[in-house]
Design a protein around this motif. Structure first.
Motif: not given
Ligand code: SAH
Length: 348
Positions: A54-56, A147-149, A219-221
């Motif tokens: 949901g963030y990427c 692990f993100e959170t 975190y960047l939307s």
């Molecule tokens: N597919 C790989 C690499 C992801 S990019 C994986 O899932 O591990 C690497 C990191 O970028 C992610 O783990 C996340 O913490 C960060 N990231 C992704 N989207 C982001 C966002 N919208 N804002 C800030 N960081 C983000």
């Protein structure tokens, strides 16, 4: 430092006390890992992805993304550049892309280890155990998987599981370590629904897992994700408990991470440079960080690896990034690291 003390630092409002935190983290960084700043050249080898985070911006349902996967020759060209620029490590990263096949990647890893002095770091998401094993056997040194959170409810919300699969990044991190990888993880700061209490737990988890590398950034939307849509249905929390995705909060987490994991390699991240292009990287380095990951991705692909918008350095050529980071490191009285920059270990 226990959970409650970490929590107090995250909520501290006295500017004088916060200055003490920066100074303390900088001192511990110098004593434990020295003044060298290790450079890890980042190659974003593919933006294909099977996940639906949901963030990427690269999630599988985003039809606006023009997808690419670099060829072996293109990747090797970037790896040669890493050597020419004096970097100690090459980091290959991508979406979770099964077009990157196990043996094809193993061959690139073997080529790199046979033909360059570089350490090889991988960051390809939650690949099957056997892939991780085979890439380690091919010579890969490190693996990054944030692990993100540490809040399982928030994690399930921002990282919806795929059908017939579970997502246990903590279990994968344990496996990576058993396989002999240097293991890196980290979190985003200011995820909608992330509380101060959760963030303090995240920092405690860094210590419990004894991570070799820890990357944190704001975190960047992204507008083409469900978390990026206003009112995107995230867990409702008391607004006073919500962690802001602010620059100052990122420095606090960098500094506290250095204090709880004094030996870790900690990057001053691209996401931090994105929210303060002028001096974010330098300030991260002055508050606990000791690594920078300059971008080596060919210019034609850089803008397409849009995990979040307006990423720092998307218009720069790789050579420009190399000069720029070296200048930034020297400008704050630090040195460019030599060699691969493995984790240091101080005997207890
Ligand atoms: N597919 C790989 C690499 C992801 S990019 C994986 O899932 O591990 C690497 C990191 O970028 C992610 O783990 C996340 O913490 C960060 N990231 C992704 N989207 C982001 C966002 N919208 N804002 C800030 N960081 C983000």
């Amino acid at each position: 430092m226990d959970h409650d003390e970490i929590l107090r630092w995250l909520r501290e409002t006295d500017p004088g006390r916060i200055e003490e935190l920066w100074a303390h983290a900088d001192r511990v960084r110098r004593d434990m890992v020295g003044d060298e700043v290790h450079l890890r050249g980042l190659i974003e080898i593919s933006n294909h992805c099977v996940q639906q985070c949901g963030y990427c911006g690269l999630h599988r349902h985003n039809k606006k993304v023009q997808r690419y996967r670099m060829s072996r020759e293109e990747i090797i060209g970037c790896i040669r550049q890493a050597v020419a620029f004096g970097y100690g490590t090459v980091v290959m990263q991508s979406g979770e892309d099964y077009g990157i096949t196990t043996e094809w990647m193993a061959d690139i890893i073997r080529w790199t280890k046979a033909n360059t002095p570089l350490a090889v770091t991988l960051s390809f998401g939650e690949r099957p155990d056997d892939d991780l094993k085979r890439w380690r056997e091919a010579g890969a040194d490190r693996y990054l998987l944030r692990f993100e959170t540490s809040d399982p409810v928030l994690y399930a919300h921002i990282h919806p599981p795929l059908p017939n699969r579970t997502s246990d990044r903590f279990a994968l991190l344990r496996l990576l370590r058993e396989l002999g990888y240097e293991t890196g993880s980290g979190v985003m700061i200011g995820i909608p629904g992330q509380t101060y209490d959760t963030l303090a737990n995240d920092i405690c988890a860094f210590r419990e897992m004894d991570l070799d590398m820890i990357g944190v950034g704001p975190y960047l939307s992204h507008p083409d994700t469900f978390l990026g849509i206003p009112g995107g249905g995230y867990p409702r929390i008391d607004p006073a408990e919500q962690v802001p995705n602010a620059e100052d909060m990122v420095y606090r987490v960098v500094a506290l991470t250095r204090l709880v994991c004094p030996e870790a390699n900690i990057p001053s991240t691209t996401a931090l440079a994105t929210i303060n292009k002028d001096s974010g990287r330098e300030q991260g380095l002055a508050r606990g960080a000791n690594v920078i990951m300059p971008n080596l991705t060919p210019q034609t692909y850089r803008a397409l690896y849009e995990i979040y918008p307006a990423k720092a350095c998307i218009d720069e050529a790789a050579g420009h990034c190399a000069d720029c980071v070296q200048h930034r490191i020297r400008s704050i009285g630090r040195q460019v690291g030599r060699g691969p920059g493995f984790r240091v270990t101080h005997s207890p």
